[in-house]
Design a protein around this motif. Structure first.
Motif, short mmCIF file in Angstrom:
data_model
loop_
_atom_site.label_atom_id
_atom_site.label_comp_id
_atom_site.label_asym_id
_atom_site.label_seq_id
_atom_site.Cartn_x
_atom_site.Cartn_y
_atom_site.Cartn_z
N ALA A 130 0.86 -1.19 0.00
CA ALA A 130 0.00 0.00 0.00
C ALA A 130 0.89 1.24 0.00
CB ALA A 130 -0.91 0.01 1.22
N GLU A 131 0.55 2.20 -0.82
CA GLU A 131 1.30 3.46 -0.90
C GLU A 131 0.33 4.60 -1.20
OE1 GLU A 131 4.52 4.00 -0.34
OE2 GLU A 131 5.03 1.88 -0.11
N THR A 132 0.72 5.80 -0.80
CA THR A 132 -0.03 7.01 -1.12
C THR A 132 0.93 8.00 -1.75
OG1 THR A 132 -1.54 6.65 0.73
CG2 THR A 132 -1.44 8.88 -0.17
N GLY A 133 0.52 8.57 -2.88
CA GLY A 133 1.34 9.56 -3.56
C GLY A 133 0.90 10.97 -3.18
N GLY A 134 1.62 11.95 -3.67
CA GLY A 134 1.24 13.34 -3.48
C GLY A 134 0.25 13.76 -4.55
N PRO A 135 -0.38 14.93 -4.40
CA PRO A 135 -1.33 15.40 -5.41
C PRO A 135 -0.70 15.44 -6.81
CG PRO A 135 -1.44 16.77 -3.45
CD PRO A 135 -0.25 15.86 -3.28
N GLY A 136 -1.34 14.77 -7.75
CA GLY A 136 -0.88 14.73 -9.13
C GLY A 136 0.35 13.88 -9.38
N GLU A 137 0.86 13.21 -8.36
CA GLU A 137 2.08 12.40 -8.50
C GLU A 137 1.74 10.93 -8.71
OE1 GLU A 137 4.50 13.00 -5.06
OE2 GLU A 137 4.90 15.10 -5.54
N GLU A 138 2.60 10.26 -9.47
CA GLU A 138 2.44 8.83 -9.68
C GLU A 138 2.56 8.10 -8.34
OE1 GLU A 138 4.24 5.87 -12.87
OE2 GLU A 138 5.73 6.34 -11.32
N VAL A 139 1.72 7.10 -8.17
CA VAL A 139 1.80 6.24 -6.99
C VAL A 139 2.11 4.82 -7.49
CG1 VAL A 139 -0.69 5.77 -6.93
CG2 VAL A 139 0.66 5.52 -4.85
N THR A 140 3.00 4.13 -6.78
CA THR A 140 3.41 2.78 -7.19
C THR A 140 3.40 1.85 -5.99
OG1 THR A 140 4.84 3.67 -8.93
CG2 THR A 140 5.28 1.41 -8.21
N CYS A 141 2.83 0.68 -6.19
CA CYS A 141 2.87 -0.40 -5.20
C CYS A 141 3.58 -1.59 -5.84
CB CYS A 141 1.47 -0.85 -4.80
SG CYS A 141 0.61 0.30 -3.72
N GLU A 142 4.52 -2.18 -5.09
CA GLU A 142 5.25 -3.36 -5.56
C GLU A 142 5.42 -4.33 -4.40
OE1 GLU A 142 8.24 -1.69 -8.98
OE2 GLU A 142 8.96 -1.68 -6.92
N ALA A 143 5.43 -5.60 -4.74
CA ALA A 143 5.65 -6.63 -3.72
C ALA A 143 6.03 -7.93 -4.42
CB ALA A 143 4.38 -6.84 -2.88
N VAL A 144 6.46 -8.90 -3.62
CA VAL A 144 6.68 -10.26 -4.08
C VAL A 144 5.68 -11.13 -3.34
CG1 VAL A 144 8.30 -12.19 -4.13
CG2 VAL A 144 9.11 -9.87 -4.59
N THR A 145 4.95 -11.94 -4.08
CA THR A 145 3.92 -12.76 -3.44
C THR A 145 4.56 -13.80 -2.52
OG1 THR A 145 3.84 -14.26 -5.32
CG2 THR A 145 2.25 -12.44 -5.29
N PRO A 146 4.00 -13.98 -1.34
CA PRO A 146 4.58 -14.93 -0.38
C PRO A 146 4.20 -16.37 -0.73
CG PRO A 146 2.60 -13.96 0.52
CD PRO A 146 2.85 -13.28 -0.79
N PRO A 147 4.93 -17.32 -0.15
CA PRO A 147 4.53 -18.73 -0.32
C PRO A 147 3.22 -18.98 0.43
CG PRO A 147 6.37 -18.55 1.20
CD PRO A 147 6.12 -17.17 0.67
N PHE A 148 2.54 -20.03 0.05
CA PHE A 148 1.32 -20.43 0.76
C PHE A 148 1.71 -20.94 2.14
CE2 PHE A 148 -1.73 -21.60 -2.96
CZ PHE A 148 -1.76 -20.29 -3.34
N ASP A 149 0.83 -20.73 3.11
CA ASP A 149 1.01 -21.32 4.43
C ASP A 149 0.75 -22.81 4.30
OD1 ASP A 149 1.46 -18.80 5.52
OD2 ASP A 149 -0.66 -18.49 5.94
N LYS A 150 1.65 -23.60 4.82
CA LYS A 150 1.50 -25.07 4.70
C LYS A 150 0.87 -25.64 5.93
CE LYS A 150 3.42 -25.27 0.69
NZ LYS A 150 2.81 -25.64 -0.50
#
Length: 150
Positions: A130-150
């Motif tokens: 989750a991310e919040t950008g400034g007014p008129g600014e690009e917002v980017t969210c990045e992550a790596v998906t976790p493994p499944f809980d076994k």
């Protein structure tokens, strides 16, 4: 042709056939691994701080339609964030798949006076970015998906 030539020719044909079978077998095994790999249902969401429908520019996200296809970036020149009933915001979202351990990302640029917020959800509820950008600014969210809980 003498007997040695026949033997060499037969050996070449057998060797070539085995090599082709091995390559085909490897590709088949790789396809089976991809189609049976653990995958998350991913929701990309970009919301704004305005309750009116809001155009978002240069919306980019990583998409994987099925487990068997490669991840591909998608860029929309414009997407419309629609008003939501539950909040005083407008929101755009899309769904895709992501294998465990895969990079996921979404970005967008709101109009000059509007602030955008992005989120990446797994199975519609587990927030991994989750991310919040400034007014008129690009917002980017990045992550790596976790493994499944076994």
């Amino acid at each position: 042709m003498n007997q040695n030539t026949h033997l060499r020719l037969a050996a070449s044909v057998v060797t070539g056939g085995l090599a082709l079978l091995a390559l085909t077998g490897c590709a088949f095994i790789e396809d089976i691994q991809k189609t049976s790999a653990d995958a998350w249902a991913v929701t990309y969401e970009v919301s704004t701080d305005t309750e009116a429908a809001t155009p978002l520019q240069q919306v980019t996200y990583l998409d994987q339609e099925t487990r068997a296809v490669e991840v591909a970036p998608v860029t929309l020149d414009e997407a419309l964030a629609q008003p939501t009933a539950a909040e005083d915001t407008a929101s755009w979202q899309t769904d895709t798949l992501a294998l465990t351990g895969a990079k996921v990302s979404v970005s967008a640029t709101p109009p000059a006076t509007v602030t955008a917020h992005c989120r990446i959800l797994l199975d519609g509820e587990r927030e991994i970015a989750a991310e919040t950008g400034g007014p008129g600014e690009e917002v980017t969210c990045e992550a790596v998906t976790p493994p499944f809980d076994k």
